[in-house]
Write a protein that holds these residues in place. Structure first.
Motif, PDB file in Angstrom:
ATOM      1  N   VAL A  74       1.946  11.928   2.423  1.00  0.00           N
ATOM      2  CA  VAL A  74       1.637  11.006   1.337  1.00  0.00           C
ATOM      3  C   VAL A  74       0.232  10.440   1.547  1.00  0.00           C
ATOM      4  CG1 VAL A  74       2.398   8.961   0.063  1.00  0.00           C
ATOM      5  CG2 VAL A  74       4.077  10.367   1.278  1.00  0.00           C
ATOM      6  N   GLU A  75      -0.493  10.231   0.434  1.00  0.00           N
ATOM      7  CA  GLU A  75      -1.793   9.574   0.491  1.00  0.00           C
ATOM      8  C   GLU A  75      -1.628   8.098   0.126  1.00  0.00           C
ATOM      9  OE1 GLU A  75      -4.637  11.570  -1.966  1.00  0.00           O
ATOM     10  OE2 GLU A  75      -5.102  13.064  -0.413  1.00  0.00           O
ATOM     11  N   HIS A  76      -2.297   7.227   0.864  1.00  0.00           N
ATOM     12  CA  HIS A  76      -2.235   5.788   0.633  1.00  0.00           C
ATOM     13  C   HIS A  76      -3.652   5.229   0.530  1.00  0.00           C
ATOM     14  CE1 HIS A  76       1.964   6.125   1.863  1.00  0.00           C
ATOM     15  NE2 HIS A  76       1.563   6.693   2.991  1.00  0.00           N
ATOM     16  N   ARG A  77      -3.802   4.153  -0.222  1.00  0.00           N
ATOM     17  CA  ARG A  77      -5.096   3.480  -0.321  1.00  0.00           C
ATOM     18  C   ARG A  77      -5.081   2.254   0.599  1.00  0.00           C
ATOM     19  NH1 ARG A  77      -9.254   4.194  -3.451  1.00  0.00           N
ATOM     20  NH2 ARG A  77      -8.056   5.607  -4.789  1.00  0.00           N
ATOM     21  N   ARG A  98     -10.340   2.716   1.036  1.00  0.00           N
ATOM     22  CA  ARG A  98     -10.377   4.103   1.477  1.00  0.00           C
ATOM     23  C   ARG A  98      -9.004   4.741   1.375  1.00  0.00           C
ATOM     24  NH1 ARG A  98     -11.206   5.467   6.399  1.00  0.00           N
ATOM     25  NH2 ARG A  98     -10.978   3.438   7.421  1.00  0.00           N
ATOM     26  N   VAL A  99      -9.011   6.058   1.133  1.00  0.00           N
ATOM     27  CA  VAL A  99      -7.754   6.796   1.016  1.00  0.00           C
ATOM     28  C   VAL A  99      -7.460   7.479   2.342  1.00  0.00           C
ATOM     29  CG1 VAL A  99      -6.556   8.685  -0.165  1.00  0.00           C
ATOM     30  CG2 VAL A  99      -8.040   7.139  -1.461  1.00  0.00           C
ATOM     31  N   VAL A 100      -6.249   7.318   2.808  1.00  0.00           N
ATOM     32  CA  VAL A 100      -5.816   7.976   4.045  1.00  0.00           C
ATOM     33  C   VAL A 100      -4.569   8.792   3.750  1.00  0.00           C
ATOM     34  CG1 VAL A 100      -6.811   6.225   5.571  1.00  0.00           C
ATOM     35  CG2 VAL A 100      -4.480   5.926   4.692  1.00  0.00           C
ATOM     36  N   ALA A 101      -4.299   9.717   4.632  1.00  0.00           N
ATOM     37  CA  ALA A 101      -3.118  10.569   4.474  1.00  0.00           C
ATOM     38  C   ALA A 101      -2.232  10.426   5.705  1.00  0.00           C
ATOM     39  CB  ALA A 101      -3.509  12.021   4.276  1.00  0.00           C
ATOM     40  N   CYS A 102      -0.926  10.432   5.486  1.00  0.00           N
ATOM     41  CA  CYS A 102       0.016  10.252   6.585  1.00  0.00           C
ATOM     42  C   CYS A 102       1.233  11.147   6.362  1.00  0.00           C
ATOM     43  CB  CYS A 102       0.442   8.792   6.661  1.00  0.00           C
ATOM     44  SG  CYS A 102       1.444   8.391   8.107  1.00  0.00           S
ATOM     45  N   VAL A 103       1.714  11.716   7.431  1.00  0.00           N
ATOM     46  CA  VAL A 103       2.971  12.476   7.392  1.00  0.00           C
ATOM     47  C   VAL A 103       4.076  11.570   7.917  1.00  0.00           C
ATOM     48  CG1 VAL A 103       4.223  14.455   8.285  1.00  0.00           C
ATOM     49  CG2 VAL A 103       1.833  14.700   7.678  1.00  0.00           C
ATOM     50  N   TRP A 104       5.102  11.334   7.072  1.00  0.00           N
ATOM     51  CA  TRP A 104       6.181  10.431   7.425  1.00  0.00           C
ATOM     52  C   TRP A 104       7.475  11.207   7.702  1.00  0.00           C
ATOM     53  CZ3 TRP A 104       5.047   5.391   8.119  1.00  0.00           C
ATOM     54  CH2 TRP A 104       3.914   4.872   7.469  1.00  0.00           C
ATOM     55  N   VAL A 105       8.222  10.687   8.660  1.00  0.00           N
ATOM     56  CA  VAL A 105       9.593  11.161   8.866  1.00  0.00           C
ATOM     57  C   VAL A 105      10.515   9.938   8.806  1.00  0.00           C
ATOM     58  CG1 VAL A 105       9.001  13.191  10.215  1.00  0.00           C
ATOM     59  CG2 VAL A 105       9.366  10.993  11.380  1.00  0.00           C
ATOM     60  N   HIS A 106      11.759  10.172   8.466  1.00  0.00           N
ATOM     61  CA  HIS A 106      12.734   9.096   8.237  1.00  0.00           C
ATOM     62  C   HIS A 106      13.793   9.108   9.325  1.00  0.00           C
ATOM     63  CE1 HIS A 106      16.557   7.815   6.010  1.00  0.00           C
ATOM     64  NE2 HIS A 106      15.920   6.712   6.325  1.00  0.00           N
ATOM     65  N   GLU A 107      14.007   7.953   9.949  1.00  0.00           N
ATOM     66  CA  GLU A 107      15.062   7.814  10.953  1.00  0.00           C
ATOM     67  C   GLU A 107      16.011   6.711  10.484  1.00  0.00           C
ATOM     68  OE1 GLU A 107      15.817   9.479  13.497  1.00  0.00           O
ATOM     69  OE2 GLU A 107      14.053  10.684  13.960  1.00  0.00           O
ATOM     70  N   PRO A 108      17.196   7.051   9.943  1.00  0.00           N
ATOM     71  CA  PRO A 108      18.140   6.009   9.495  1.00  0.00           C
ATOM     72  C   PRO A 108      18.957   5.459  10.668  1.00  0.00           C
ATOM     73  CG  PRO A 108      19.028   8.163   9.005  1.00  0.00           C
ATOM     74  CD  PRO A 108      17.667   8.410   9.601  1.00  0.00           C
ATOM     75  N   VAL A 128      -2.966  12.031   9.263  1.00  0.00           N
ATOM     76  CA  VAL A 128      -3.497  13.402   9.102  1.00  0.00           C
ATOM     77  C   VAL A 128      -4.695  13.390   8.161  1.00  0.00           C
ATOM     78  CG1 VAL A 128      -1.308  14.558   9.591  1.00  0.00           C
ATOM     79  CG2 VAL A 128      -1.842  13.864   7.239  1.00  0.00           C
ATOM     80  N   THR A 129      -5.362  12.236   8.061  1.00  0.00           N
ATOM     81  CA  THR A 129      -6.511  12.133   7.153  1.00  0.00           C
ATOM     82  C   THR A 129      -7.590  13.135   7.520  1.00  0.00           C
ATOM     83  OG1 THR A 129      -6.055   9.769   6.919  1.00  0.00           O
ATOM     84  CG2 THR A 129      -8.201  10.562   6.157  1.00  0.00           C
ATOM     85  N   ASP A 130      -7.982  13.159   8.793  1.00  0.00           N
ATOM     86  CA  ASP A 130      -9.038  14.080   9.213  1.00  0.00           C
ATOM     87  C   ASP A 130      -8.586  15.521   9.085  1.00  0.00           C
ATOM     88  OD1 ASP A 130     -10.747  12.016   9.733  1.00  0.00           O
ATOM     89  OD2 ASP A 130     -10.233  11.881  11.867  1.00  0.00           O
ATOM     90  N   ARG A 131      -7.315  15.750   9.384  1.00  0.00           N
ATOM     91  CA  ARG A 131      -6.803  17.108   9.258  1.00  0.00           C
ATOM     92  C   ARG A 131      -6.897  17.570   7.805  1.00  0.00           C
ATOM     93  NH1 ARG A 131      -0.719  17.916  10.921  1.00  0.00           N
ATOM     94  NH2 ARG A 131      -1.538  16.871  12.791  1.00  0.00           N
ATOM     95  N   GLY A 132      -6.607  16.674   6.890  1.00  0.00           N
ATOM     96  CA  GLY A 132      -6.721  17.023   5.473  1.00  0.00           C
ATOM     97  C   GLY A 132      -8.152  17.291   5.078  1.00  0.00           C
ATOM     98  N   ALA A 191       0.829  -1.211   0.000  1.00  0.00           N
ATOM     99  CA  ALA A 191       0.000   0.000   0.000  1.00  0.00           C
ATOM    100  C   ALA A 191       0.854   1.247   0.000  1.00  0.00           C
ATOM    101  CB  ALA A 191      -0.934  -0.002   1.221  1.00  0.00           C
ATOM    102  N   LEU A 192       2.049   1.161   0.582  1.00  0.00           N
ATOM    103  CA  LEU A 192       2.924   2.331   0.616  1.00  0.00           C
ATOM    104  C   LEU A 192       3.515   2.620  -0.759  1.00  0.00           C
ATOM    105  CD1 LEU A 192       4.796   1.746   3.984  1.00  0.00           C
ATOM    106  CD2 LEU A 192       2.717   3.061   3.541  1.00  0.00           C
ATOM    107  N   GLY A 193       3.391   1.637  -1.674  1.00  0.00           N
ATOM    108  CA  GLY A 193       3.903   1.849  -3.010  1.00  0.00           C
ATOM    109  C   GLY A 193       3.086   2.822  -3.816  1.00  0.00           C
ATOM    110  N   SER A 194       1.922   3.231  -3.299  1.00  0.00           N
ATOM    111  CA  SER A 194       1.138   4.244  -3.994  1.00  0.00           C
ATOM    112  C   SER A 194       1.893   5.560  -4.068  1.00  0.00           C
ATOM    113  CB  SER A 194      -0.204   4.460  -3.278  1.00  0.00           C
ATOM    114  OG  SER A 194       0.031   4.873  -1.931  1.00  0.00           O
TER     115      SER A 194
END
Length: 403
Positions: A89-92, A97-107, A125-129, A66-69
């Motif tokens: 990013v928006e994901h299905r 259903r479509v949801v939205a998420c804010v991602w951060v990267h920790e290497p 952040v789906t509802d926020r969007g 799903a993250l490949g969207s």
């Protein structure tokens, strides 16, 4: 965590990653190069957000889930970002259903400084969007209304100072949008009792509707109070319509209605003229359909004429009357009785056969009222009775003279 090196630091980083993955967070652990990231761990939060279990995604390439969207380039930019810059990013989901998420990267880097694992931590952040979309739609709708509908919308602080002033309705007032911002409504319109009183009431928490005239324009306003989080009055909003044209049309319509009413009174007077056909004999020819309203008006006019002319007889001629009802028949009888109270006699003439049948069917009692077949017969009767009364009065006067 970007500069971890050595076994101790790696152990700490691993403990941190395990805590994140096992906690309530939306977290995904990946291994491999950025272009071919493989999912190594999948948190309960990620399962809730996307609807896929860990068994369904662990071991698969990130691009195949799903993250490949989100395009691989977006993830690459996230991984290459400085300071953990977030990526929305928006994901299905699995259910579509479509949801939205804010991602951060920790290497997580190994002893040689190379990235050995990547942790992506997300926030739903789906509802926020959606709220942002609703807010954006509200702004678009409000802008369309203000630009095209003849209204003025204003907002005031708790002291009555304009903080917003806009709308197409201001065009004819000579005041440009925003010109009153920072000015106090009481200073501007304090001379108008309606405007000042309405503003005082709305600032006290009351909804007010009023109509005032300012800048040569007639305004109809709805004043709505604004409350703070403690439900205390905290300013007001007004929505005002320019009803100048409506008011002008209303005045014109009322003038036309007054003219029509005056014309109808003239027509009614002409259709029921009171004529003095003989000395002290009045006749009232009635034509058409006689209703109770018309009969009531005729009675007032006839009684005034009898008093002013000193009439002894009043002939109500119904030759031209097509129909009567129970109430109208009662009015005619009352009219004759009222004529008698003034010292005169009422005579009804010209009752048509169909009207007579209606009166009988309605049970109207005309036994105590003089009726004649036509106006001529009624006039002849009145003249005979007056002559007889005059002769009797003369004989009585002669007998009363001294011999």
């Amino acid at each position: 965590m970007d500069q971890l090196a050595g076994p101790d630091e790696l152990e700490v980083a691993t403990s941190y990653m395990n805590a994140v993955l096992n906690g309530p967070f939306i977290a995904v652990e990946c291994t491999g190069d950025v272009g071919s990231l493989e999912i190594a761990a999948w948190s309960a939060g990620a399962e809730r957000l996307l609807g896929y279990t860990g068994e369904e995604v662990i071991g698969r390439l990130l691009a195949d889930t799903a993250l490949g969207s989100a395009e691989v380039d977006l993830w690459r930019r996230l991984c290459d970002g400085q300071g953990g810059a977030p990526l929305t990013v928006e994901h299905r989901r699995k259910d579509g259903r479509v949801v939205a998420c804010v991602w951060v990267h920790e290497p997580v880097r190994g002893a040689d400084g190379q990235v050995v694992r990547r942790l992506f931590i997300g926030q739903d952040v789906t509802d926020r969007g959606r709220l942002a979309d609703v807010s954006r739609d509200d702004s678009i709708i409000l802008r369309a209304i203000l630009d095209h509908v003849p209204i003025a919308a204003c907002k005031y602080d708790r002291d009555g100072v304009f903080t917003h002033h806009d709308g197409k309705g201001l065009e004819h007032s000579g005041v440009k949008p925003g010109a009153l911002i920072g000015k106090n409504v009481f200073d501007l319109y304090g001379s108008s009792p309606e405007a000042a009183d309405g503003m005082r009431r709305v600032l006290a928490g009351e909804v007010v509707e009023n109509q005032v005239e300012t800048h040569g324009v007639t305004w109809r306003s709805w004043l709505l109070p604004v409350f703070d989080e403690r439900r205390a009055p905290n300013g007001a909003v007004s929505v005002t319509f320019d009803i100048t044209d409506m008011k002008r049309k209303e005045v014109e319509l009322q003038a036309r209605l007054d003219m029509i009413q005056a014309q109808q009174q003239v027509i009614r007077a002409l259709s029921t003229p009171i004529i003095e056909v003989w000395d002290r004999v009045l006749t009232l020819p009635m034509v058409g359909v006689v209703d109770s309203v018309r009969t009531s008006e005729v009675m007032d006019s006839l009684l005034d004429a009898i008093s002013s002319k000193g009439a002894r007889f009043a002939i109500l001629d119904l030759t031209g009357v097509d129909a009567v009802d129970t109430k109208t028949a009662s009015y005619l009888i009352e009219m004759v009785r009222a004529i008698r109270l003034l010292g005169a006699e009422g005579v009804i003439t010209g009752i048509r056969s169909n009207v007579a049948q209606t009166m009988i069917a309605l049970g109207v009692d005309l036994s105590g009222i003089i009726t004649m077949g036509n106006l001529r017969a009624g006039l002849k009767l009145c003249i005979q009775r007056m002559n007889g009364a005059d002769a009797a009065a003369a004989n009585g006067a002669r007998r009363a003279e001294p011999r």
